[in-house]
Motif scaffolding. Sequence first.
Motif, mmCIF file in Angstrom:
data_model
loop_
_atom_site.group_PDB
_atom_site.id
_atom_site.type_symbol
_atom_site.label_atom_id
_atom_site.label_comp_id
_atom_site.label_asym_id
_atom_site.label_seq_id
_atom_site.Cartn_x
_atom_site.Cartn_y
_atom_site.Cartn_z
ATOM 1 N N LYS A 21 57.119 -24.228 22.871
ATOM 2 C CA LYS A 21 56.184 -23.961 23.976
ATOM 3 C C LYS A 21 54.724 -24.181 23.604
ATOM 4 C CE LYS A 21 59.304 -20.993 26.394
ATOM 5 N NZ LYS A 21 59.583 -19.796 27.085
ATOM 6 N N GLU A 22 54.429 -24.359 22.326
ATOM 7 C CA GLU A 22 53.035 -24.530 21.901
ATOM 8 C C GLU A 22 52.495 -25.927 22.205
ATOM 9 O OE1 GLU A 22 55.089 -21.784 18.850
ATOM 10 O OE2 GLU A 22 55.597 -23.612 19.961
ATOM 11 N N CYS A 23 53.374 -26.899 22.213
ATOM 12 C CA CYS A 23 52.974 -28.303 22.220
ATOM 13 C C CYS A 23 52.240 -28.747 23.486
ATOM 14 C CB CYS A 23 54.214 -29.152 22.027
ATOM 15 S SG CYS A 23 53.997 -30.485 20.874
ATOM 16 N N ALA A 24 52.907 -28.640 24.626
ATOM 17 C CA ALA A 24 52.315 -29.142 25.875
ATOM 18 C C ALA A 24 50.959 -28.499 26.176
ATOM 19 C CB ALA A 24 53.281 -28.967 27.045
ATOM 20 N N PRO A 25 50.823 -27.161 26.091
ATOM 21 C CA PRO A 25 49.505 -26.581 26.361
ATOM 22 C C PRO A 25 48.421 -27.038 25.380
ATOM 23 C CG PRO A 25 51.192 -24.873 26.412
ATOM 24 C CD PRO A 25 51.839 -26.129 25.901
ATOM 25 N N GLN A 26 48.816 -27.288 24.150
ATOM 26 C CA GLN A 26 47.857 -27.709 23.120
ATOM 27 C C GLN A 26 47.380 -29.142 23.333
ATOM 28 O OE1 GLN A 26 46.583 -25.940 20.522
ATOM 29 N NE2 GLN A 26 45.443 -27.681 19.705
ATOM 30 N N TRP A 27 48.282 -30.049 23.741
ATOM 31 C CA TRP A 27 47.965 -31.467 23.689
ATOM 32 C C TRP A 27 47.983 -32.232 25.006
ATOM 33 C CZ3 TRP A 27 45.619 -32.527 19.442
ATOM 34 C CH2 TRP A 27 45.969 -31.899 18.251
ATOM 35 N N HIS A 28 48.842 -31.862 25.939
ATOM 36 C CA HIS A 28 49.040 -32.715 27.119
ATOM 37 C C HIS A 28 47.760 -33.005 27.893
ATOM 38 C CE1 HIS A 28 53.626 -32.913 27.943
ATOM 39 N NE2 HIS A 28 53.374 -33.004 26.652
ATOM 40 N N ASP A 29 47.021 -31.996 28.283
ATOM 41 C CA ASP A 29 45.808 -32.243 29.081
ATOM 42 C C ASP A 29 44.814 -33.130 28.340
ATOM 43 O OD1 ASP A 29 46.799 -30.814 31.206
ATOM 44 O OD2 ASP A 29 45.601 -29.009 30.827
ATOM 45 N N LEU A 30 44.687 -32.908 27.040
ATOM 46 C CA LEU A 30 43.753 -33.718 26.247
ATOM 47 C C LEU A 30 44.159 -35.190 26.263
ATOM 48 C CD1 LEU A 30 43.352 -31.333 23.170
ATOM 49 C CD2 LEU A 30 41.622 -31.822 24.913
ATOM 50 N N ILE A 31 45.442 -35.449 26.057
ATOM 51 C CA ILE A 31 45.920 -36.840 26.037
ATOM 52 C C ILE A 31 45.883 -37.443 27.436
ATOM 53 C CG2 ILE A 31 47.919 -38.323 25.587
ATOM 54 C CD1 ILE A 31 48.624 -36.345 23.275
ATOM 55 N N LEU A 32 46.374 -36.700 28.422
ATOM 56 C CA LEU A 32 46.405 -37.218 29.800
ATOM 57 C C LEU A 32 45.012 -37.582 30.301
ATOM 58 C CD1 LEU A 32 49.082 -34.840 31.355
ATOM 59 C CD2 LEU A 32 49.341 -37.272 30.843
ATOM 60 N N SER A 33 44.008 -36.838 29.884
ATOM 61 C CA SER A 33 42.640 -37.120 30.341
ATOM 62 C C SER A 33 42.126 -38.464 29.825
ATOM 63 C CB SER A 33 41.686 -35.996 29.922
ATOM 64 O OG SER A 33 41.489 -36.011 28.521
ATOM 65 N N GLU A 34 42.770 -39.005 28.797
ATOM 66 C CA GLU A 34 42.370 -40.296 28.223
ATOM 67 C C GLU A 34 43.150 -41.472 28.815
ATOM 68 O OE1 GLU A 34 39.785 -40.679 26.082
ATOM 69 O OE2 GLU A 34 39.473 -38.530 26.419
ATOM 70 N N LEU A 35 44.156 -41.186 29.616
ATOM 71 C CA LEU A 35 45.007 -42.242 30.182
ATOM 72 C C LEU A 35 44.573 -42.496 31.623
ATOM 73 C CD1 LEU A 35 48.462 -41.077 28.755
ATOM 74 C CD2 LEU A 35 46.718 -42.501 27.681
ATOM 75 N N LYS A 36 43.692 -43.453 31.804
ATOM 76 C CA LYS A 36 43.027 -43.678 33.099
ATOM 77 C C LYS A 36 43.737 -44.678 34.008
ATOM 78 C CE LYS A 36 39.299 -41.441 31.535
ATOM 79 N NZ LYS A 36 39.213 -40.031 31.663
ATOM 80 N N GLU A 37 44.743 -45.395 33.488
ATOM 81 C CA GLU A 37 45.379 -46.451 34.284
ATOM 82 C C GLU A 37 46.821 -46.125 34.672
ATOM 83 O OE1 GLU A 37 44.799 -50.390 32.758
ATOM 84 O OE2 GLU A 37 42.790 -49.910 32.016
ATOM 85 N N VAL A 38 47.193 -44.851 34.580
ATOM 86 C CA VAL A 38 48.565 -44.426 34.862
ATOM 87 C C VAL A 38 48.874 -44.559 36.352
ATOM 88 C CG1 VAL A 38 50.146 -42.450 34.831
ATOM 89 C CG2 VAL A 38 48.611 -42.871 32.896
ATOM 90 N N LYS A 39 50.030 -45.149 36.626
ATOM 91 C CA LYS A 39 50.472 -45.321 38.015
ATOM 92 C C LYS A 39 51.703 -44.491 38.337
ATOM 93 C CE LYS A 39 48.558 -49.930 38.300
ATOM 94 N NZ LYS A 39 48.797 -51.354 38.361
ATOM 95 N N LEU A 40 52.432 -44.054 37.298
ATOM 96 C CA LEU A 40 53.681 -43.329 37.518
ATOM 97 C C LEU A 40 53.977 -42.429 36.329
ATOM 98 C CD1 LEU A 40 56.261 -43.088 39.358
ATOM 99 C CD2 LEU A 40 57.252 -44.923 37.952
ATOM 100 N N ILE A 41 54.426 -41.207 36.627
ATOM 101 C CA ILE A 41 54.838 -40.270 35.586
ATOM 102 C C ILE A 41 56.298 -39.915 35.824
ATOM 103 C CG2 ILE A 41 54.487 -37.995 34.552
ATOM 104 C CD1 ILE A 41 51.552 -38.165 35.472
ATOM 105 N N LEU A 42 57.141 -40.198 34.823
ATOM 106 C CA LEU A 42 58.549 -39.822 34.905
ATOM 107 C C LEU A 42 58.704 -38.433 34.300
ATOM 108 C CD1 LEU A 42 60.340 -43.097 33.700
ATOM 109 C CD2 LEU A 42 59.427 -42.541 35.951
ATOM 110 N N LEU A 43 59.206 -37.504 35.090
ATOM 111 C CA LEU A 43 59.458 -36.137 34.623
ATOM 112 C C LEU A 43 60.959 -36.021 34.378
ATOM 113 C CD1 LEU A 43 57.180 -34.142 37.081
ATOM 114 C CD2 LEU A 43 56.673 -34.820 34.716
#
Length: 193
Positions: free
Chosen positions: A102-124
Amino acid sequence: MATLTKLLQEVSSCTICAEHLELGPRPVVSAHAKSKIIIIGQAPGLAVHKTGIPWDDKSGENLRKWMNIDNETFYNPEKIAILPMGFCYPGKGKSGDLPPRKECAPQWHDLILSELKEVKLILLIGKYAQDQYLKESIYPSLTETVRNFTDFLPDHFTLPHPSPRNNIWQAKNPWFGKKVLPTLKKAVQEAIE
């Protein structure tokens, strides 16, 4: 790109949950500032932990078939970013792999996602990713969330885990192959072209 490169270097040396990982940390993540699709799954399995290559197992083979893409496209970070809920293999449980840490996503996801500016689709992929990203709009079961995948488009595409262990689920839910997969293939092609 410099910020994302720095972030990914920090991720590669992350040890925030090391004490809970029976095989120790080995973060498996891939992204590029130009990534068009993000795959958010659970966590690497043992085979992926050994190779360090994301989705380098039967589940990955199935996922690539579902998406109708080859290995070259799948492993091109300018096209596909791979950002699991847990970046490291969590270990074995009684009925399969343990849940992602549970530590991983809160620690890293927002930081990485904020750098990905050309995303058109997210597979969950799977319940952990869907719970995290769909919050209150999620359906009571994974089956219903996947069955109603169009409710989350165009931003998110909900999928079950492509593990061979889910072949029974697919056999019980033939609508998945008839309705969901053709739409997924089309959405993937549109996103990466």
